[in-house]
Design an enzyme around this catalytic site. Structure first.
Site, mmCIF file in Angstrom:
data_model
loop_
_atom_site.group_PDB
_atom_site.id
_atom_site.type_symbol
_atom_site.label_atom_id
_atom_site.label_comp_id
_atom_site.label_asym_id
_atom_site.label_seq_id
_atom_site.Cartn_x
_atom_site.Cartn_y
_atom_site.Cartn_z
ATOM 1 N N LEU A 27 -4.365 -4.442 25.634
ATOM 2 C CA LEU A 27 -5.214 -5.579 25.260
ATOM 3 C C LEU A 27 -6.697 -5.175 25.212
ATOM 4 C CD1 LEU A 27 -5.431 -8.719 24.897
ATOM 5 C CD2 LEU A 27 -5.799 -8.821 27.329
ATOM 6 N N SER B 59 0.671 -2.315 29.876
ATOM 7 C CA SER B 59 1.028 -3.383 30.825
ATOM 8 C C SER B 59 0.774 -4.759 30.211
ATOM 9 C CB SER B 59 0.163 -3.336 32.081
ATOM 10 O OG SER B 59 0.301 -2.148 32.736
ATOM 11 N N SER B 60 -0.275 -4.834 29.376
ATOM 12 C CA SER B 60 -0.653 -6.146 28.810
ATOM 13 C C SER B 60 0.560 -6.837 28.173
ATOM 14 C CB SER B 60 -1.724 -5.991 27.739
ATOM 15 O OG SER B 60 -2.636 -4.975 28.024
ATOM 16 N N TRP C 61 3.512 -6.717 28.959
ATOM 17 C CA TRP C 61 4.513 -7.142 29.948
ATOM 18 C C TRP C 61 4.029 -8.317 30.781
ATOM 19 C CZ3 TRP C 61 7.577 -2.559 32.534
ATOM 20 C CH2 TRP C 61 8.098 -1.727 31.527
ATOM 21 N N GLY D 278 -0.570 -15.518 32.044
ATOM 22 C CA GLY D 278 -1.266 -15.901 30.827
ATOM 23 C C GLY D 278 -2.718 -15.561 30.984
ATOM 24 N N GLU E 248 -1.173 -21.791 38.733
ATOM 25 C CA GLU E 248 -0.626 -20.664 39.481
ATOM 26 C C GLU E 248 -1.256 -20.639 40.869
ATOM 27 O OE1 GLU E 248 -1.130 -17.115 37.116
ATOM 28 O OE2 GLU E 248 0.725 -17.491 36.046
ATOM 29 N N HIS F 117 2.946 -7.326 43.781
ATOM 30 C CA HIS F 117 3.513 -8.627 43.398
ATOM 31 C C HIS F 117 4.690 -8.921 44.320
ATOM 32 C CE1 HIS F 117 5.067 -11.967 41.117
ATOM 33 N NE2 HIS F 117 3.985 -11.932 40.361
ATOM 34 N N ARG G 263 -0.966 -14.326 47.312
ATOM 35 C CA ARG G 263 0.007 -13.317 46.883
ATOM 36 C C ARG G 263 0.234 -12.228 47.938
ATOM 37 N NH1 ARG G 263 -0.475 -11.337 40.658
ATOM 38 N NH2 ARG G 263 0.190 -13.446 40.225
ATOM 39 N N HIS H 99 1.549 -3.909 41.257
ATOM 40 C CA HIS H 99 1.458 -4.755 40.067
ATOM 41 C C HIS H 99 0.112 -4.604 39.374
ATOM 42 C CE1 HIS H 99 2.287 -8.224 37.573
ATOM 43 N NE2 HIS H 99 1.271 -8.905 38.065
ATOM 44 N N ARG I 102 -6.724 -10.104 43.344
ATOM 45 C CA ARG I 102 -6.963 -10.734 42.041
ATOM 46 C C ARG I 102 -6.312 -12.118 41.963
ATOM 47 N NH1 ARG I 102 -3.785 -10.680 37.231
ATOM 48 N NH2 ARG I 102 -2.271 -9.728 38.617
HETATM 49 C C1 SIN Z 1 2.912 -13.572 37.341
HETATM 50 O O1 SIN Z 1 3.222 -14.151 36.320
HETATM 51 O O2 SIN Z 1 3.448 -13.758 38.422
HETATM 52 C C2 SIN Z 1 1.849 -12.529 37.274
HETATM 53 C C3 SIN Z 1 0.615 -13.094 36.739
HETATM 54 C C4 SIN Z 1 -0.498 -12.185 37.044
HETATM 55 O O3 SIN Z 1 -0.261 -11.154 37.656
HETATM 56 O O4 SIN Z 1 -1.635 -12.509 36.701
#
Ligand code: SIN
Length: 515
Positions: free
Chosen positions: A14, A41-42, A44, A48, A113, A229, A275, A334, A369
Site C-alpha cells: 500500500l 501485508s497490506s 492481507w 480497515g 474495533e 495479534h 490487544r 502481526h 498500535r
Molecule cells: C484485525 O482485523 O484484527 C487486525 C486489524 C489491525 O491489525 O489493524
C-alpha cells in the site's frame, strides 16, 4: 550494470503504490519482489482504515484513542497530523474505486474495533479491506504510464557514502545484481512479522527493509515494540491465518478446552481488552496446553460465511466449520511499531532516503498500535513522502548520479531455510510475547552465532539478522513493560522510561558482542 532513475520506490504494498500514484505524472520505478499485488501485508489486512468519517466523530477523538492505546509514548503531533488527514485519504481511495461498505443513504458503514471510542473503521465486505484496496491500487498503477514496476526485483543493499544515498543494489532472478541510482529513494518494504515462527504476515515480510537501512547506518526507533495479534489461527498453517478482532467486536468469545471464558477474570472489557493483554492471556493458555479457542458460533453463527469471507475460507482450508466448531488460536507477530526513525516529513537519518508504511517508525503507534491505524499511517506518510521527494528534486537537492559507482561484493539474495527457521524459532521463543533479560541475552548470543555461521553467505539473511538483532537489543535495553513489550523481570511500567528509543545497528552489535 548501473541504471539511473528519477525516483526509486522499494516495495509495492500500500505505501509504495500509493506513493507512486501520488507522484504521477513524475516517472517513478517501483521494485516489487513478487508479481504486483502479491507478497505485501497490506493485501492481507482484514481490518480497515481508521478515520473520523462520521459527523459525530472527530480527528481529535481519534488522536486521543491513538495516544491512549500507545501507552504513553505516542508522538501527539504525529497523531494529530495523521488523524486529521485520514478522511481525505479515505475519500481519495474511494475516488479511485475502492468499494468501501456503504449504507443505503450512501454514507460509509463504520465498524468499531478494540480501544476505539467510536465506530470509525471503514471496511470492505467485513474482512476484505486490505485485498480490495490493493486490488484498486494495482489497477490504478496499471493505468498510470509514469509508473514502471519491476516485478521479481528485491533490494539487497543500500550504497551510502557520507550518510547520503548513492544507490541501491537490486537482485532479480537469474541476473547478476545491479545498481539503481535515483534522485530520491522511498523505502516502503513492510514490517518484520515473519522473523517470528508464529506470524500473520506473508513469508517475505521479514525485516529486510529495516535491516538493510540499519546496515547502511540509518537510525532505528522503537524497535522493541512488536504487536502480537491475539487471535491468529493455530491450525498447522504457516503463516498463521488471522481471525480478525472484528469477530470479537461482533461478540465472539475466547474459551479454553475446559470451556472456561478466561478473559472475564482478566480485564473488565474481557475479549475486547487492549490487544497486548488479550495476547498475553492467550499465550499463557497456549503455554499451559489449555488450547485457547475463538468461539464465533453463538454471536455470529452462519453469517460468518458472508461477513468474514477470509476467515471462513481459512477455516475451510483447516477443516474447521466455524458455524458449529471453535477455532484454535495463538498469538502471532502481526505488526512492528518500530522501524526506521522518520521525522514529520517522512525522511530518515540518511540523506535522500524517505520511509513510509510499516518499515517506518513515525511515532504514531507508540508501544501499541491502535487497530486499523496501520493502513492509515501508510497512506498519510506515502503521500507526505511523495510531496517531500518532489519538492526536494524540484529544488535541485536530489541525490547526484555517481558515474563510477561499483556494485559492492555481496552474498546471495537467497536464504538458507534451516538458518531462517532457526532464527524464527529463536525470535518466537526468546523475543516474543513474554520476554526477560536472560532470554534476551541468550537470543542476542544466538544471533551472533547465526551471524558467524550464515551471515556473509546471504545478504538477505544479513538483513534479517540485522532486523532481529535490533529488536532483541532494544528489548534487552528497555527494562520495563509497556504496550507490546512485556518483561517478566520488569513487569511494571517505569515512568522514567516513558519515551521513545533510538538505536543504530552499530550500537545493537556492540551490545550483542558484549554479552
Ligand atoms: C484485525 O482485523 O484484527 C487486525 C486489524 C489491525 O491489525 O489493524
Amino acid at each position: 550494470m548501473k541504471e539511473q532513475h528519477n525516483i526509486l520506490i522499494v516495495g509495492a504494498g500500500l505505501a509504495g503504490l500509493y506513493a507512486a500514484l501520488n507522484l504521477a505524472p513524475r516517472p517513478v520505478t517501483v521494485l516489487s519482489p513478487m508479481a504486483l499485488g502479491y507478497g505485501a501485508s497490506s493485501a492481507w489486512a482484514q481490518g480497515g482504515v481508521a478515520a473520523a468519517m462520521d459527523k459525530n466523530d472527530t480527528p481529535e477523538a481519534h488522536a486521543l484513542d491513538t495516544v491512549n492505546a500507545g501507552d504513553g509514548i505516542v508522538d501527539e503531533d504525529v497523531a494529530a497530523y495523521v488523524t486529521n488527514a485520514a478522511k481525505y485519504h479515505v475519500l481519495e481511495l474511494t475516488d479511485v474505486g475502492t468499494p468501501f461498505d456503504r449504507s443505503a443513504d450512501g454514507g460509509f458503514v463504520m465498524s468499531k474495533e478494540a480501544a476505539h471510542g467510536f465506530a470509525r473503521v471503514v471496511r470492505v465486505k467485513g474482512d476484505q479491506a486490505g485485498a480490495a484496496i490493493m486490488k484498486t491500487l494495482v489497477e490504478e498503477v496499471a493505468r498510470t504510464p509514469s509508473i514502471t514496476v519491476i516485478e521479481g526485483a528485491t533490494a539487497l543493499e543500500f550504497i551510502v557514502k557520507d550518510n547520503a544515498m548513492q544507490g541501491i543494489v537490486v537482485s532479480e532472478k537469474n541476473q547478476t545484481p545491479y545498481v539503481i541510482q535515483a534522485k530520491a529513494y522511498l523505502l516502503a518494504a513492510g514490517g518484520a512479522g515473519s522473523l517470528y515462527l508464529k506470524t500473520t504476515n506473508p513469508p517475505s515480510v521479514r525485516g529486510l527493509g529495516l535491516g538493510m537501512a540499519a546496515r547502511a547506518g540509518a537510525v532505528i526507533a522503537d524497535a522493541e515494540f512488536v504487536q502480537f495479534h491475539p487471535t491468529a489461527m493455530d491450525v498447522g498453517l504457516d503463516p498463521n491465518p488471522l481471525a480478525t478482532e472484528a469477530l470479537r467486536g461482533e461478540g465472539a468469545i475466547l474459551i479454553n478446552k475446559f470451556g472456561e471464558r478466561y478473559m472475564l477474570d482478566i480485564h473488565p472489557l474481557a475479549e475486547l481488552a487492549p490487544r497486548d493483554i488479550v495476547a498475553r492471556a492467550n499465550f499463557y493458555q497456549h503455554q499451559a496446553g489449555n488450547i485457547p479457542m475463538l468461539d464465533t458460533r453463538e454471536a455470529i453463527g452462519a453469517h460468518i460465511k458472508d461477513e468474514f469471507i477470509s476467515v471462513y475460507r481459512y477455516c475451510e482450508q483447516a477443516g474447521i466449520d466455524p458455524v458449529t466448531e471453535t477455532i484454535p488460536i495463538v498469538p502471532a507477530a502481526h505488526y512492528h511499531m518500530g522501524g526506521v526513525a522518520t521525522g514529520k516529513d517522512g525522511r530518515s537519518s540518511i540523506a535522500g532516503l524517505w520511509v513510509s508504511g510499516e518499515a517506518a517508525s513515525t511515532g504514531l503507534h507508540g508501544a501499541n498500535r491502535l487497530a486499523s491505524n496501520g493502513l492509515l499511517e501508510a497512506l498519510v506518510y506515502a503521500a507526505t513522502c511523495a510531496g517531500g521527494m518532489m519538492q526536494t528534486i524540484d529544488a535541485g537537492l536530489g541525490q547526484k548520479f555517481v558515474p563510477d559507482l561499483a556494485v559492492p561484493k555481496l552474498g546471495f539474495a537467497g536464504v538458507n531455510d534451516t538458518a531462517v527457521m532457526a532464527l524464527r524459532k529463536l525470535m518466537s521463543d526468546k523475543v516474543g510475547v513474554i520476554r526477560d533479560g536472560e532470554g534476551l541475552a541468550k537470543a542476542l548470543r544466538a544471533l551472533r552465532d547465526l551471524d558467524i555461521k550464515y551471515g556473509e553467505i546471504s545478504t538477505n539473511f544479513d538483513n534479517m539478522l540485522a532486523a532481529a538483532t535490533l529488536i532483541a537489543a532494544a528489548a534487552y535495553n528497555r527494562r520495563e513493560s509497556r504496550g507490546g513489550h512485556y518483561r517478566t523481570d520488569y513487569p511494571d511500567k517505569d515512568a522514567n522510561l516513558q519515551r521513545r528509543t533510538e538505536i543504530t545497528y552499530a550500537q545493537a552489535l556492540a551490545l550483542r558482542d558484549s554479552l
